[in-house]
Write an enzyme that holds these catalytic residues in place. Structure first.
Site, PDB file in Angstrom:
ATOM      1  N   GLY A  11       0.807  -1.214   0.000  1.00  0.00           N
ATOM      2  CA  GLY A  11       0.000   0.000   0.000  1.00  0.00           C
ATOM      3  C   GLY A  11       0.842   1.267   0.000  1.00  0.00           C
ATOM      4  N   LEU A  12       0.235   2.359   0.438  1.00  0.00           N
ATOM      5  CA  LEU A  12       0.931   3.648   0.476  1.00  0.00           C
ATOM      6  C   LEU A  12       1.744   3.752   1.764  1.00  0.00           C
ATOM      7  CD1 LEU A  12      -1.543   6.315  -0.961  1.00  0.00           C
ATOM      8  CD2 LEU A  12       0.522   5.393  -1.997  1.00  0.00           C
ATOM      9  N   HIS A  13       2.783   2.944   1.852  1.00  0.00           N
ATOM     10  CA  HIS A  13       3.683   3.012   3.002  1.00  0.00           C
ATOM     11  C   HIS A  13       4.674   4.155   2.774  1.00  0.00           C
ATOM     12  CE1 HIS A  13       6.818   0.969   0.640  1.00  0.00           C
ATOM     13  NE2 HIS A  13       5.834   0.203   0.200  1.00  0.00           N
ATOM     14  N   ALA A  14       5.694   4.277   3.588  1.00  0.00           N
ATOM     15  CA  ALA A  14       6.569   5.454   3.613  1.00  0.00           C
ATOM     16  C   ALA A  14       7.172   5.825   2.260  1.00  0.00           C
ATOM     17  CB  ALA A  14       7.669   5.263   4.645  1.00  0.00           C
ATOM     18  N   ALA A  28       4.450   6.911  -0.357  1.00  0.00           N
ATOM     19  CA  ALA A  28       3.793   8.118   0.151  1.00  0.00           C
ATOM     20  C   ALA A  28       4.727   9.317   0.005  1.00  0.00           C
ATOM     21  CB  ALA A  28       3.392   7.927   1.615  1.00  0.00           C
TER      22      ALA A  28
END
Length: 87
Positions: free
Chosen positions: A13-16, A19
């Protein structure tokens, strides 16, 4: 104001890392960038906000750009999703 809906297709997903790429792209534009998932809406230029969405692989998010360079901003952000955040 322009709005697109994208599906998060990256593993994790939109991890660090993704993102951060999203934010760095959004910061290039003067338009305001809002990102929403479900009923939560955050500033697309703030890392903590984007991370708090908890967007996982398969989730849909909506990106709204509003301002003088909104078209370019939407195109750049869409390209990130189209390329699965590979730059």
């Amino acid at each position: 104001m322009l709005k697109i809906t994208e599906t998060v297709n990256i593993s994790g997903g939109l991890h660090a890392r993704p993102a951060n790429l999203l934010i760095k792209t959004a910061e290039k534009f003067t338009s305001s960038i809002l990102i929403s998932k479900d009923s939560k809406e955050v500033d697309g230029k703030r890392l903590l906000g984007v991370l708090t969405l908890g967007a996982r692989q398969g989730d849909q998010i909506t990106i709204i750009a509003d301002g003088p360079d909104e078209q370019e901003a939407i195109q750049a952000l869409k390209k990130l999703f189209d390329n699965n955040f590979e730059v």
